[in-house]
Structure formats: C-alpha cells, structure tokens
Design an enzyme around this catalytic site. Structure first.
Site, short mmCIF file in Angstrom:
data_model
loop_
_atom_site.label_atom_id
_atom_site.label_comp_id
_atom_site.label_asym_id
_atom_site.label_seq_id
_atom_site.Cartn_x
_atom_site.Cartn_y
_atom_site.Cartn_z
N GLY A 156 0.80 -1.03 0.04
CA GLY A 156 -0.06 0.10 -0.03
C GLY A 156 0.79 1.30 0.01
O GLY A 156 0.40 2.17 -0.60
N ASN A 209 -6.59 5.10 9.69
CA ASN A 209 -5.97 4.09 10.32
C ASN A 209 -6.22 4.08 11.60
O ASN A 209 -6.17 3.03 12.35
CB ASN A 209 -4.77 3.57 9.77
CG ASN A 209 -3.64 4.98 9.66
OD1 ASN A 209 -4.15 5.76 9.07
ND2 ASN A 209 -2.91 5.10 10.47
N GLN A 222 -7.41 1.15 4.61
CA GLN A 222 -8.05 0.90 5.50
C GLN A 222 -9.52 0.86 5.65
O GLN A 222 -10.53 0.48 6.45
CB GLN A 222 -7.82 1.93 6.69
CG GLN A 222 -6.40 1.87 7.42
CD GLN A 222 -6.22 0.56 8.13
OE1 GLN A 222 -6.94 -0.29 8.30
NE2 GLN A 222 -4.73 0.29 8.27
N HIS A 242 -2.64 -6.95 2.87
CA HIS A 242 -2.76 -7.68 4.19
C HIS A 242 -3.26 -6.89 5.13
O HIS A 242 -3.54 -7.55 6.30
CB HIS A 242 -0.96 -7.52 4.66
CG HIS A 242 -0.42 -6.26 5.06
ND1 HIS A 242 -0.38 -5.66 6.59
CD2 HIS A 242 -0.09 -5.17 4.41
CE1 HIS A 242 0.22 -4.70 6.70
NE2 HIS A 242 0.05 -4.14 5.49
N CYS A 251 2.33 1.68 12.04
CA CYS A 251 3.21 2.15 10.71
C CYS A 251 4.21 3.12 11.40
O CYS A 251 5.18 3.55 10.70
CB CYS A 251 2.57 2.66 9.98
SG CYS A 251 1.26 1.57 9.31
N1 PLP Z 1 -2.11 3.64 4.23
C1 PLP Z 1 -2.99 3.32 5.39
C2 PLP Z 1 -4.28 4.37 5.49
C3 PLP Z 1 -2.47 2.38 6.13
O1 PLP Z 1 -3.09 2.12 7.23
C4 PLP Z 1 -1.33 1.59 5.73
C5 PLP Z 1 -0.86 0.59 6.61
O2 PLP Z 1 -1.16 0.60 7.73
C6 PLP Z 1 -0.63 1.84 4.50
C7 PLP Z 1 -1.02 2.89 3.56
C8 PLP Z 1 0.55 1.02 4.15
O3 PLP Z 1 0.11 -0.21 3.61
P1 PLP Z 1 1.40 -1.16 3.70
O4 PLP Z 1 1.55 -1.67 5.02
O5 PLP Z 1 0.51 -2.17 2.44
O6 PLP Z 1 2.48 -0.53 2.97
#
Ligand code: PLP
Length: 377
Positions: free
Chosen positions: A71, A149, A177, A199, A317
């Site tokens: 993502g 998120n 999300q 995921h 994250c």
């Molecule tokens: N965007 C949002 C809103 C997310 O919550 C996340 C991951 O938590 C991402 C992007 C990033 O996705 P990825 O973990 O597949 O890189």
C-alpha cells in the site's frame, strides 16, 4: 500461557487459510508471467485473474489495476507518479494522512512544490469548507484518505472529489483501511487514483495496487522490463498477487465485523471514563481509538499485552515514535490526552466474550496503575 487475543487488525490481519491454499502452488513453480512457455502462460493467467478479483472489489475495470509491492508503494506511486507529469505547483493532502502519503508529499517541497495540509474538523472529518479553503490556491493534486487507520473515521469522498474536480484538481484517495470494511466503488467515489493493500484483508504482506482512471497520466516509480504495461517494472510476485486476488474475492463471502461488538466495547470503555476519538463521525465498524485521562497509552498497551490482549498505541506504521498522534493533534485533541491513545481494531473472528475479557483485564490494569501511582506520592 493463554493464547493472546488479537485486536490489532488495522496493523495487519492473519493470512486467511483459503488465501494460503491458493498461494501455495505458485511457490513451487517457476512462474514468470512474461515468459512465453507454458509455465509463463499459466502465471499470466493467474495474474490476470487476480487483477479481475481486485478490480471487482472496487467496481473498476481490470485494466485500471496496477499491482505494487505494498500500500505504501501505491501511495508513493500516486503522489510522485502524478506530480512527475506536471510542472511544480501546489498539492493539498489532508492533515491526517498516513505517512505513506504525507512523506512523499513533503518530499516534493524539495522539487519546488507547495504543500497545503487540509485541516480537519474536531470529529476527524475533512469538511467541505476545509477543502474549499485549501483550494483557494488552485491545486494540481488533492489526496484525502477514505478511512483513517487510527480513528476509523470515513471521509465523504464523493463530495470532496466533486469539489476537487470543480477546482480542476486530480483526486487520489488512500483506501487501504477501507477495503473490506465498507463497500468501495471507484467510479462512484469520483477519484482518479485509489490505493489498496492486501495484508489488511487477510491477504499476504507485500501486496498492493493502485487503481487508476484510464485517462490519467502517471509516471512509473520503477523502470525496467516494462511489466504492468510499463507502469511498474519488476517480475510480478505471482504467489502474493494470487493471494491478494483471492482475499479480495473472499470479501464478498466473509462475514463483516459486527458493529455491535465495537458498541459493546465502547459502552465498557465509556464506563471507565474513556474519551473515544472520532465517535461523532461515521467510522469503519471495527475501529475504536480511545484514551483514559491520566493513563499513558504505551504503558497501558504493554500491560494489556502481558494480560493477553494485543492492541496498538496509535499507528503501528509509526510505532517507533512516541510522540502524540498527529491525527489526534489535527483533531484538536490536547497532547496530554493524545499521549494516552490506545487503538483496538477488531477482526471478524473476534467475539463478545473476548470483548468482555478485555474490559475485565483493562479494569484490572487500571486499578493496578492507579494504586501504584497513589503509592508513589
Ligand atoms: N495507508 C494506510 C491508511 C495504512 O493504514 C497503511 C498501513 O497501515 C498503509 C497505507 C501502508 O500499507 P502497507 O502496509 O501495505 O505498505
């Protein structure tokens, strides 16, 4: 030791057993979708089937789906790839974006771009007026996430993209999300680009997609062998992409997280004096982000982990930072209260019994912490 209860589905989800089954055969064969021989052709077939499954999950055409390695990559591709086709100008992203959008937007400042962070209301929503204000200076690109998120707050993307379009801006939404937690329709949202991740929905880590309006001009992040119609070079990870496709397909058949479960949790949390962030706005049904005044979030998360409950103290994250959540600060929450933030994100396997167990554990930890701080004075 009792098995820990997993309440952190916004960070990642367990791989669905059906997804795993679908992936396994592809781990054992030489599957390069660019090869002309029979192995290659069957890999190509599997790749295109997954593209159809991902497209169907957001009511788009398969040719609009570009597979990415996450993502995060989909977000970077959208922001950097769209802006690379334009002369440096102005871009506007909401103040509550995930770092996968915020950081590439900030990096564009070094290339002569101007960045506006679109303010949010106290509820966590980007109001029409917030966007209108940000667009007083015309912007080439607007990026506003669909579901946050941390809080789970859902934005009114059809209305916001209508405004962006009227101001001549290209509109991107990070729907990472939202996928699997609410219906998604690319065309009805009126956006030109939408990011997804595998995921968060029972698919494998390291999968993502950017869904694009066919007329949109975008430059690749990765150049090489010209895979994904030249938009994302690199030999496709067939097993992972097959898993992502299957996870999307299963969304139509799997039970959703029941909102009653979160309601039950929040009744218990409120009884303990918790403030629940974003509760006045529409939220995805699985997320509850709260703080109990005077209680540190990190400390509580560690205590709950010892008690057998896996929850988060904000965005996983950015979990190496102990600063208060920028999302909460943007909503006007005080840094002191934001420091106490704890996120519970449920999955369809969680039960009412687990919620009651969690509330009991929380009550126990709180009284232990309160006793300890009383002894310390
Ligand atoms: N965007 C949002 C809103 C997310 O919550 C996340 C991951 O938590 C991402 C992007 C990033 O996705 P990825 O973990 O597949 O890189």
């Amino acid at each position: 030791m009792t098995r820990n209860v997993y309440f952190d589905h916004n960070a990642t989800t367990p791989l669905d057993p059906v997804v795993r089954e679908a992936m396994l055969p592809w781990l054992g064969i030489p599957a390069n979708a660019s090869s002309r021989h029979q192995f290659g052709r069957s890999a190509r077939h599997a790749l295109e089937q997954a593209r159809e499954q991902v497209a169907a999950a957001v009511s788009a055409h398969p040719s609009q789906v570009v597979f990415t390695g996450s993502g995060t990559e989909a977000d970077n591709f959208a922001i950097r790839g769209i802006c690379s086709t334009l002369k440096p100008g102005h871009l506007a992203v909401s103040a509550i974006e995930h770092p996968a959008v915020m950081k590439p937007a900030q990096a564009l400042l070094q290339r002569g771009w101007k960045l506006t962070k679109i303010a949010v209301e106290k509820t966590g929503k980007v109001g029409i007026r917030n966007l209108e204000e940000a667009l007083q200076q015309p912007a080439a690109l607007v990026s506003i996430m669909l579901a946050n998120n941390e809080t789970g707050v859902v934005q009114d993307i059809p209305a916001l993209s209508g405004i962006a379009r009227r101001h001549g801006a290209i509109m991107h939404t990070d729907a990472v999300q939202a996928l699997g937690k609410m219906p998604l329709d690319f065309n009805a949202f009126g956006v030109q680009a939408m990011s997804l991740s595998g995921h968060k929905i029972g698919g494998p880590q390291g999968t993502g997609a950017l869904v694009l309006d066919k007329r949109l001009d975008i430059q690749p992040l990765l150049y090489g062998g010209g895979q994904e119609k030249g938009r994302r070079s690199g030999t496709e990870n067939i097993a992972a992409i097959v898993g992502f496709g299957m996870a999307c397909e299963l969304l139509m058949h799997r039970p959703k997280v029941e909102i009653e479960l979160r309601d039950e949790l929040e009744v218990g949390l409120r009884a303990l004096g918790a403030a629940i962030f974003g509760a006045e706005a529409q939220r995805v049904p699985n997320t509850s982000f709260f703080a109990i005044p005077g209680i540190d979030g990190e400390t509580l998360v560690m205590a709950l982990d010892r008690a057998g409950y896996a929850v988060a103290s904000g965005s996983a994250c950015s979990s190496d930072s102990s600063d208060p959540s920028p999302v909460l600060l943007a909503m006007g929450i005080s840094p002191e209260l934001a420091q106490g933030a704890v996120r519970v994100s449920l999955g369809s396997g969680n039960t009412a019994q687990e919620i009651q167990g969690f509330l009991q554990a929380l009550r126990g930890e709180l009284s232990r912490m309160q006793t300890m701080s009383a002894l310390a004075v």
